[in-house]
Design an enzyme around this catalytic site. Sequence first.
Site, short mmCIF file in Angstrom:
data_model
loop_
_atom_site.label_atom_id
_atom_site.label_comp_id
_atom_site.label_asym_id
_atom_site.label_seq_id
_atom_site.Cartn_x
_atom_site.Cartn_y
_atom_site.Cartn_z
N ASP A 165 0.83 -1.22 0.00
CA ASP A 165 0.00 0.00 0.00
C ASP A 165 0.86 1.26 0.00
OD1 ASP A 165 -2.44 1.35 -0.03
OD2 ASP A 165 -3.30 0.14 1.58
N ASP A 220 -9.51 3.39 -3.97
CA ASP A 220 -10.26 2.21 -3.51
C ASP A 220 -11.66 2.14 -4.11
OD1 ASP A 220 -8.09 1.69 -1.93
OD2 ASP A 220 -9.20 1.72 -0.03
#
Length: 400
Positions: A165, A220
Amino acid sequence: MDKVMVMFCMLIAYTCACSLGRNNKTMSTADMSYFTENGLGQTPPMGWNSWNHFGCDINETLIRSTADAMVSTGLASLGYKYINLDDCWAELNRDSQGNMVPKASTFPSGIKALAYYVHGKGLKLGVYSDAGNLTCSKRMPGSLGHEVQDAKTFASWGVDYLKYDNCENNGISPRLRYPPMSEALLNSGRPIFFSMCEWGREDPATWAKSVGNSWRTTGDIKDNWKSMTSIADANDKWASYAGPGGWNDPDMLEVGNGGMTTEEYRAHFSIWALAKAPLLVGCDIQAMDNTTSELISNSEVIAVNQDTLGVQGKKVKSNSDLEVWAGPLSNNKVAVILWNRSSSNATVTASWSDLGLESGTIVDARDLWDHSTQSSVSGDISAELASHACKMYVLTPQSG
Ligand SMILES: *[C@@H]1O[C@H](CO)[C@@H](O)[C@H](O)[C@H]1NC(C)=O
Ligand SMILES: *[C@@H]1O[C@H](CO)[C@@H](O)[C@H](O)[C@H]1NC(C)=O
Ligand SMILES: *[C@@H]1O[C@H](CO)[C@@H](O)[C@H](O)[C@H]1NC(C)=O
Ligand SMILES: *[C@@H]1O[C@H](CO)[C@@H](O)[C@H](O)[C@H]1NC(C)=O
Ligand SMILES: *[C@@H]1O[C@H](CO)[C@@H](O)[C@H](O)[C@H]1NC(C)=O
Ligand SMILES: CC(=O)N[C@H]1CO[C@H](CO)[C@@H](O)[C@@H]1O
């Protein structure tokens, strides 16, 4: 340092990091592969990830029973093999040697034991870290500056996949932060799929092929129609960069999480399959209903995703909300999706010229959701579609 000096240093560091990311390989420049050389991801990865449904509420019991369900539901035999932990599996503090430590309250047996269990089911285990100081939850450490040590730790545990991430990154370019982990994984002694998650910030399709096996192209996904469709569109523009070994990643599946209708989830799964996206299920597969199971278990749609040609299908026609998405498959087949994104019924048509087929071509059209075949179709293919619904076909040209 003034701005010019900072830019200069960034450039030097970038050049070094990139050559680091490429150099420890026996290849001639003539034969320079664009893709990371761990041999993984020849087709898009398939599996499950904990985040979309469970967020930080994960533990080893959940992961084990999910692995059990992957097998008992038949998903494993359809190709879903990765069981991937997302954020929140580790303690916030490293141990006295600087190693990441599984969270004692939720993963008391450790990740190595979990990998052993998952491998025993014929599946693979993924973990999560971050190219920054902390992960996005801020509940576990990131791997920035600890790449070699963490990659070795993951390899020693038997980890098969790393999602990496982009939080707490100190404003450093992902082009500097991701290659060191790529290199560390390559040298870890274990093949580990490298899933880059820099949210599409620096157009990773254009530079990440030698670094990772997949790269997120967007922020996302959320479990709603607007998010899903906008991510499908944003991912589409990078189609030409995908291929065996390195895939565009429009984020994990929301099918089964409850925020979309069945037809919307059918379209979500169809488009992700056609776009050669990773098929990472994001619902609670232990509790999924029959509709969810039917959608994600469609072996004909999965076969489009896993086709060995590895060309990402894309939007080939868009007329307000009427869309045709298509892409080539091996053996001269063509995958097609007719999709009505408007708010009421419509007939959607793909003509052969939209699909790059010669006008005289006669095909057999397999409807992948209806599981029926129309033989000897020529000129175009069309369907009446309810709002947000799609049809997905594989067209097989008749020989001669
Ligand atoms: C790559 O690095 C590994 C570990 O550092 C080393 O064992 C290997 O010999 C290197 N390979 C090449 C081709 O330099
Ligand atoms: C493990 O996580 C699941 C999902 O969040 C939860 O339902 C369950 O109660 C947890 N089990 C333990 C032992 O903590
Ligand atoms: C992140 O870590 C680096 C190196 O340890 C340090 O210089 C930096 O201040 C940290 N940034 C934050 C936001 O904590
Ligand atoms: C769901 O599928 C199972 C097994 O195929 C079947 O026995 C059950 O009746 C189905 N349930 C519903 C609500 O359709
Ligand atoms: C819309 O299309 C669906 C699927 O083809 C069909 O079942 C339904 O009757 C149609 N509705 C109207 C109002 O035409
Ligand atoms: C572009 C297009 O044809 N969209 C159609 C979707 O369905 C509605 C209802 O029939 C039409 O009004 C739209 O034009």
